[in-house]
Scaffold this motif. Structure first.
Motif, PDB file in Angstrom:
ATOM      1  N   GLN A 257       0.807  -1.370  -0.054  1.00 13.48           N
ATOM      2  CA  GLN A 257      -0.136  -0.031   0.079  1.00 13.48           C
ATOM      3  C   GLN A 257       0.896   1.151   0.104  1.00 13.48           C
ATOM      4  N   VAL A 258       0.132   2.522  -0.246  1.00 16.03           N
ATOM      5  CA  VAL A 258       0.732   3.773  -0.248  1.00 16.03           C
ATOM      6  C   VAL A 258       0.210   4.393   1.026  1.00 16.03           C
ATOM      7  N   TYR A 259       1.062   4.993   1.914  1.00 18.33           N
ATOM      8  CA  TYR A 259       0.610   5.810   2.905  1.00 18.33           C
ATOM      9  C   TYR A 259       1.143   7.214   3.193  1.00 18.33           C
ATOM     10  N   ARG A 260       0.268   7.977   4.000  1.00 17.07           N
ATOM     11  CA  ARG A 260       0.829   9.487   4.280  1.00 17.07           C
ATOM     12  C   ARG A 260       0.974   9.471   5.495  1.00 17.07           C
ATOM     13  N   LEU A 261       2.138  10.399   6.081  1.00 18.81           N
ATOM     14  CA  LEU A 261       2.506  10.612   7.417  1.00 18.81           C
ATOM     15  C   LEU A 261       2.401  11.920   7.267  1.00 18.81           C
ATOM     16  N   ASP A 262       1.443  12.656   8.474  1.00 18.98           N
ATOM     17  CA  ASP A 262       1.692  14.018   8.799  1.00 18.98           C
ATOM     18  C   ASP A 262       2.747  14.066   9.613  1.00 18.98           C
ATOM     19  N   PRO A 263       3.807  14.726   9.476  1.00 21.96           N
ATOM     20  CA  PRO A 263       4.970  14.922  10.343  1.00 21.96           C
ATOM     21  C   PRO A 263       4.670  15.765  11.498  1.00 21.96           C
ATOM     22  N   GLU A 264       3.407  16.851  11.302  1.00 26.27           N
ATOM     23  CA  GLU A 264       2.932  17.416  12.526  1.00 26.27           C
ATOM     24  C   GLU A 264       2.282  16.850  13.677  1.00 26.27           C
ATOM     25  N   THR A 265       1.238  16.102  13.173  1.00 25.18           N
ATOM     26  CA  THR A 265       0.627  15.474  13.991  1.00 25.18           C
ATOM     27  C   THR A 265       0.705  13.860  14.295  1.00 25.18           C
ATOM     28  N   GLY A 266       1.655  13.246  13.618  1.00 20.72           N
ATOM     29  CA  GLY A 266       1.889  12.016  13.489  1.00 20.72           C
ATOM     30  C   GLY A 266       0.953  11.122  12.896  1.00 20.72           C
ATOM     31  N   SER A 267      -0.456  11.415  12.265  1.00 23.71           N
ATOM     32  CA  SER A 267      -1.275  10.909  11.788  1.00 23.71           C
ATOM     33  C   SER A 267      -0.669  10.003  10.681  1.00 23.71           C
ATOM     34  N   VAL A 268      -1.106   8.500  10.529  1.00 24.74           N
ATOM     35  CA  VAL A 268      -0.643   7.779   9.404  1.00 24.74           C
ATOM     36  C   VAL A 268      -1.995   7.387   8.855  1.00 24.74           C
ATOM     37  N   ARG A 269      -2.097   7.362   7.555  1.00 24.39           N
ATOM     38  CA  ARG A 269      -3.324   6.758   6.825  1.00 24.39           C
ATOM     39  C   ARG A 269      -2.696   6.077   5.475  1.00 24.39           C
ATOM     40  N   VAL A 270      -3.608   5.216   4.999  1.00 22.11           N
ATOM     41  CA  VAL A 270      -3.341   4.494   3.714  1.00 22.11           C
ATOM     42  C   VAL A 270      -4.309   5.521   2.720  1.00 22.11           C
ATOM     43  N   VAL A 271      -3.545   5.787   1.479  1.00 29.56           N
ATOM     44  CA  VAL A 271      -4.177   6.670   0.594  1.00 29.56           C
ATOM     45  C   VAL A 271      -4.442   5.995  -0.838  1.00 29.56           C
ATOM     46  N   ALA A 272      -3.594   4.891  -0.702  1.00 24.86           N
ATOM     47  CA  ALA A 272      -3.815   4.121  -2.096  1.00 24.86           C
ATOM     48  C   ALA A 272      -3.564   2.608  -1.807  1.00 24.86           C
ATOM     49  N   THR A 273      -4.321   1.633  -2.083  1.00 25.70           N
ATOM     50  CA  THR A 273      -4.117   0.069  -2.096  1.00 25.70           C
ATOM     51  C   THR A 273      -4.494  -0.511  -3.437  1.00 25.70           C
TER      52      THR A 273
END
Length: 410
Positions: A257-273
């Motif tokens: 999968q492809v993920y996004r990390l928000d370096p400010e909040t630490g939030s990680v989520r999948v953006v493409a699979t």
């Protein structure tokens, strides 16, 4: 990077050139002036190549398309648009080599302050000198050394390669970008029980390391592959199972999968699979389009299967959520698989492939190749018109007109 198809494909130059003459064609018939070290191959001349004396290619991994039988490296031009990328006086030279060590595999990062290019050796593949018990290494060359050697007009150039001494938190580096916050932004594949991670590495000694991420809600990623910074400042990275397929990581725990990390909040989520094996990643300069390569055609110890993807997909990036939408095929490559991806300031797309670096227009038309006759997994395009190409046991530098997108760093 898929390790099973690294730089050691046997190049066969097939006899299409004879077919061109048989049908009255000439691959060099052009209405424009060709720069040195280049050939023009008109796609109309190989649209039909059938005949009793013609051999068709059967493998994208062991035979490459070189109808003029030109000795590499050279510029293979399919469309006059490639001339804009090359400029009037392009050149391409091998500048570093080590036939016994795949020192120049992936993660190329250009640091303009010191005029250095950093890169990672092969992790788990042929001549990588890395495995379950040994990590790969980060090296660098100084382009000032390259310029000095080129100015001396030496027939053979082999500039010094320096290696960094990094802590155990950096294991099997495979992707990189930057500078980001004055550091190299790297992704590692992990090794054994040591987790894959995103890390900042100071390019200056003592090369201190800061790990930004090493898990997804408590589970280790499979083996992180590549990373880019979006204009929003968010970090996007790919995760595939190549560590497992190359015997240095345990069984995968996630889809590829492809993920996004928000370096400010630490939030990680999948953006493409829904990939076979997602690999390289890049964005247009405005961040509106994302490119992801799928290298499913090569699978480590499972071997190659050219009926699987060797494909670059394009996506629209949602301006609010950053989810990747409207997936479509951007390009399917004819040699090996498309690995690392870069985009120049004009929107042209570059990818390391089985025969070198291939280049497409923003519409997905293959316009030319930096033909090496061997695999390139990645490259970096500087902002002053140099393309530095990783080719496993070699590094090439092409001086061209195209310029890279300036690094995004908050």
């Amino acid at each position: 990077m898929p390790k099973s198809m690294c730089a050691f494909a046997f190049v066969v130059f097939l006899p299409y050139w004879a077919a061109f003459h048989a049908f009255g064609g000439n691959a060099q018939d052009t209405s424009f002036e060709l720069p040195s070290d280049s050939v023009f191959v008109d796609p109309r001349l190989f649209a039909v190549i059938g005949g009793s004396n013609i051999t068709f290619r059967e493998s994208s991994f062991s035979t490459f398309f070189n109808p003029t039988s030109t000795a590499p490296p050279f510029f293979q031009i399919f469309d006059s648009a490639f001339l804009t990328i090359l400029g009037p006086n392009p050149s391409i030279r091998e500048v570093a080599s080590n036939s016994t060590f795949a020192f120049a595999h992936e993660a190329p990062v250009y640091v303009s302050d010191t005029n250095e290019v950093f890169f990672a050796s092969n992790d788990g593949g042929p001549l990588g000198m890395s495995d379950l018990n040994h990590s790969n290494v980060i090296g660098k060359i100084n382009l000032t050394d390259v310029d000095t050697a080129l100015a001396a007009n030496d027939s053979v150039i082999n500039v010094p390669v320096m290696f960094l001494d990094l802590p155990k938190t950096i294991q099997m580096t495979n992707g990189g970008t930057g500078p980001y916050k004055s550091s190299l932004l790297l992704v590692t594949s992990g090794r054994g029980s040591l987790p894959p991670s995103i890390a900042l590495v100071n390019p200056k000694a003592p090369n201190n390391v800061t790990v930004l991420l090493d898990n997804f809600f408590g589970r280790q990623f499979n083996s992180l592959n590549d990373i880019k910074v979006h204009p929003s400042g968010k970090l996007f990275f790919t995760d595939s199972e190549y560590g497992f397929l190359n015997h240095f990581r345990p069984n995968p725990l996630f889809p590829n999968q492809v993920y996004r990390l928000d370096p400010e909040t630490g939030s990680v989520r999948v953006v493409a699979t829904d990939f076979d094996k997602c690999n390289g990643i890049a964005f247009t300069a405005d961040g509106n389009i994302a490119y992801i390569s799928d290298t499913g055609a090569t699978s480590g110890f499972l071997g190659n299967n050219q009926t699987e993807p060797a494909t670059i997909y394009a996506f629209d990036v949602d301006p609010r959520t950053h989810m990747f939408k409207n997936r479509r095929v951007f390009a399917y490559v004819d040699a090996g698989v498309p690995d690392g991806i870069q985009v120049d300031i004009q929107g042209n797309v570059y990818s390391g492939c089985g025969d070198g670096v291939q280049v497409w227009s923003d519409e997905g038309t293959l316009i030319g190749k930096f033909f090496l006759g061997t695999t390139s997994a990645n490259m970096v395009l500087t902002t002053d018109g140099r393309l530095v190409i990783m080719a496993e046991t070699k590094i090439f530098v092409a001086e061209i007109a195209a310029k890279g997108i300036p690094p995004i760093s908050p």
